[in-house]
Design an enzyme around this catalytic site. Structure first.
Site, PDB file in Angstrom:
ATOM      1  N   TRP A  17       0.828  -1.202   0.000  1.00  0.00           N
ATOM      2  CA  TRP A  17       0.000   0.000   0.000  1.00  0.00           C
ATOM      3  C   TRP A  17       0.866   1.257   0.000  1.00  0.00           C
ATOM      4  O   TRP A  17       0.630   2.193  -0.749  1.00  0.00           O
ATOM      5  CB  TRP A  17      -0.938  -0.039   1.189  1.00  0.00           C
ATOM      6  CG  TRP A  17      -2.015   1.002   1.291  1.00  0.00           C
ATOM      7  CD1 TRP A  17      -2.518   1.517   2.442  1.00  0.00           C
ATOM      8  CD2 TRP A  17      -2.770   1.625   0.234  1.00  0.00           C
ATOM      9  NE1 TRP A  17      -3.512   2.430   2.174  1.00  0.00           N
ATOM     10  CE2 TRP A  17      -3.691   2.516   0.821  1.00  0.00           C
ATOM     11  CE3 TRP A  17      -2.744   1.528  -1.160  1.00  0.00           C
ATOM     12  CZ2 TRP A  17      -4.577   3.310   0.070  1.00  0.00           C
ATOM     13  CZ3 TRP A  17      -3.617   2.313  -1.910  1.00  0.00           C
ATOM     14  CH2 TRP A  17      -4.519   3.186  -1.296  1.00  0.00           C
ATOM     15  N   LYS A  85      -5.480   0.868   8.451  1.00  0.00           N
ATOM     16  CA  LYS A  85      -6.834   0.466   8.840  1.00  0.00           C
ATOM     17  C   LYS A  85      -6.744  -0.508  10.023  1.00  0.00           C
ATOM     18  O   LYS A  85      -6.361  -1.658   9.849  1.00  0.00           O
ATOM     19  CB  LYS A  85      -7.551  -0.189   7.664  1.00  0.00           C
ATOM     20  CG  LYS A  85      -7.718   0.755   6.467  1.00  0.00           C
ATOM     21  CD  LYS A  85      -8.316   0.054   5.253  1.00  0.00           C
ATOM     22  CE  LYS A  85      -8.471   1.039   4.088  1.00  0.00           C
ATOM     23  NZ  LYS A  85      -9.038   0.415   2.881  1.00  0.00           N
ATOM     24  N   LYS A 168     -14.870  -2.759   8.258  1.00  0.00           N
ATOM     25  CA  LYS A 168     -15.263  -3.669   7.168  1.00  0.00           C
ATOM     26  C   LYS A 168     -14.344  -4.887   7.089  1.00  0.00           C
ATOM     27  O   LYS A 168     -14.730  -5.915   6.524  1.00  0.00           O
ATOM     28  CB  LYS A 168     -15.334  -2.933   5.825  1.00  0.00           C
ATOM     29  CG  LYS A 168     -14.045  -2.235   5.401  1.00  0.00           C
ATOM     30  CD  LYS A 168     -13.053  -3.119   4.682  1.00  0.00           C
ATOM     31  CE  LYS A 168     -11.705  -2.460   4.644  1.00  0.00           C
ATOM     32  NZ  LYS A 168     -10.671  -3.276   3.992  1.00  0.00           N
ATOM     33  N   ASP A 221     -15.701   0.260   0.310  1.00  0.00           N
ATOM     34  CA  ASP A 221     -14.616  -0.606   0.773  1.00  0.00           C
ATOM     35  C   ASP A 221     -15.147  -1.979   1.172  1.00  0.00           C
ATOM     36  O   ASP A 221     -14.511  -3.010   0.957  1.00  0.00           O
ATOM     37  CB  ASP A 221     -13.911   0.062   1.956  1.00  0.00           C
ATOM     38  CG  ASP A 221     -12.471  -0.418   2.118  1.00  0.00           C
ATOM     39  OD1 ASP A 221     -12.048  -1.310   1.359  1.00  0.00           O
ATOM     40  OD2 ASP A 221     -11.768   0.112   2.999  1.00  0.00           O
ATOM     41  N   SER A 231      -8.135  -9.674  -1.200  1.00  0.00           N
ATOM     42  CA  SER A 231      -8.219  -9.179   0.174  1.00  0.00           C
ATOM     43  C   SER A 231      -7.671 -10.219   1.151  1.00  0.00           C
ATOM     44  O   SER A 231      -8.120 -11.370   1.179  1.00  0.00           O
ATOM     45  CB  SER A 231      -9.672  -8.866   0.533  1.00  0.00           C
ATOM     46  OG  SER A 231      -9.833  -8.802   1.935  1.00  0.00           O
ATOM     47  N   GLU A 258      -5.515  -7.092   8.933  1.00  0.00           N
ATOM     48  CA  GLU A 258      -5.815  -6.242  10.084  1.00  0.00           C
ATOM     49  C   GLU A 258      -7.114  -6.625  10.785  1.00  0.00           C
ATOM     50  O   GLU A 258      -7.303  -6.347  11.971  1.00  0.00           O
ATOM     51  CB  GLU A 258      -5.875  -4.767   9.658  1.00  0.00           C
ATOM     52  CG  GLU A 258      -4.546  -4.171   9.214  1.00  0.00           C
ATOM     53  CD  GLU A 258      -3.573  -3.887  10.360  1.00  0.00           C
ATOM     54  OE1 GLU A 258      -3.875  -4.268  11.515  1.00  0.00           O
ATOM     55  OE2 GLU A 258      -2.523  -3.283  10.080  1.00  0.00           O
TER      56      GLU A 258
END
Length: 310
Positions: A17, A85, A168, A221, A231, A258
């Site tokens: 990222w 996140k 999420k 998201d 993911s 996470e």
């Protein structure tokens, strides 16, 4: 502070990222310095003259890096951007709250959205949100990262934008389980929709605006993460449904999921405040090995019936 000339951007965290965000800013003509714990450049050198300091490190490293950055002389106009996140396991604070506590007089901007880094790296189109209580800071960051392939929106609700991206991940684990058990489209739609309701419920307690969760950093998201094998959180759920243990999955997972840590911190907070979070509760029990995926599903389906908006 104007943005019609190249800016100096320090990006902390050279994972997937952080690297993608560095490439986006660099492609827009800005001077980008990328820092990682194992890199050759010192943190102090990377921070030198930075107009933007962007943190893309994993949640477990945030508090330590904030302490290090605080030891340096940071110019008062420098903007901090957090693209992490998660929730801190010790304090239950969000990343932006940790940065803002350490730098109370600086503008802090949250960057979050449906942004699977691999797709952005392939230059596929994507959109994201930058949110801050200082509108000019959000607009400045918007200009630095916006491009024809990466559309950046501003938002005045940093808490909601940050929580959308954080919460999420727990629902994405549940979504992976749903697909791993081959439960079908109806089940998946029901799970994701009720998951969004759970996110809004928690967000309201934290002071977020409910409408923020229906935007890119919430629903957007959620849709991306709950439907993509790219993911990591989805992969955790999918592989748990396939019979693997959490330890096995995490040992072979590239990067950090996470949602595993977030789930534990979130449930602790929800129980303290008596906030009903049935999906999070079952994900937690599944991660702890207390229930099988099928048992978790049965318990969700057999809960007392109730009105939808309640």
């Amino acid at each position: 502070m104007t943005n019609d000339q190249p800016q100096t951007v320090a990006i902390l965290g050279a994972g997937a990222w952080g690297t993608v965000l560095a490439n986006l800013a660099s492609a827009n003509g800005h001077r980008v310095h990328l820092w990682s714990r194992g890199g050759s450049d010192s943190l102090e050198a990377v921070l030198q003259d930075a107009q933007i300091i962007l943190s893309a490190i994993s949640m477990k490293g945030v508090a330590n890096v904030v302490t290090q950055v605080k030891s340096f002389d940071i110019a008062p106009q420098t903007i901090f951007v957090t693209a992490t996140k998660g929730l801190d396991p010790q304090t239950t604070l969000t990343p932006s709250q940790i940065w803002q506590t350490a730098f109370p007089h600086h503008a802090v901007v949250v960057l979050s959205g449906p942004n699977l880094s691999q797709e952005i790296q392939q230059e596929l189109p994507a959109a994201t949100v930058v949110a801050s209580s200082v509108p000019t800071a959000a607009e400045f960051v918007q200009q630095v990262f916006s491009s024809s392939r990466f559309r950046v929106y501003t938002n005045p609700d940093p808490v909601g934008v940050e929580l959308g991206g954080t919460l999420k991940n727990v629902i994405a684990i549940a979504s992976g389980v749903c697909d791993g058990l081959h439960l079908g489209t109806n089940a998946k739609a029901g799970l994701v929709t009720r998951g969004l309701t759970e996110m809004v419920r928690i967000g309201k307690f934290w002071g977020a605006k409910p409408e923020t969760f229906y935007g890119l950093s919430g629903l957007g998201d959620l849709l991306a993460t709950c439907n993509s094998p790219l993911s990591r959180n989805y992969q955790v759920g999918y592989q748990l449904a396939g019979g693997k243990t959490l330890a096995e999955i995490l040992a072979h997972l590239p990067g950090t999921a996470e949602g595993v840590n977030t789930c534990r911190v979130l449930l602790q907070k929800a129980r303290q405040q008596n906030i009903p979070v049935p999906i999070t509760e079952q994900v937690y029990r599944l991660l702890e090995g207390e229930v099988t995926p099928q048992r978790a599903l049965d318990e969700l389906m057999l809960r007392d019936i109730k009105p939808e908006y309640n």
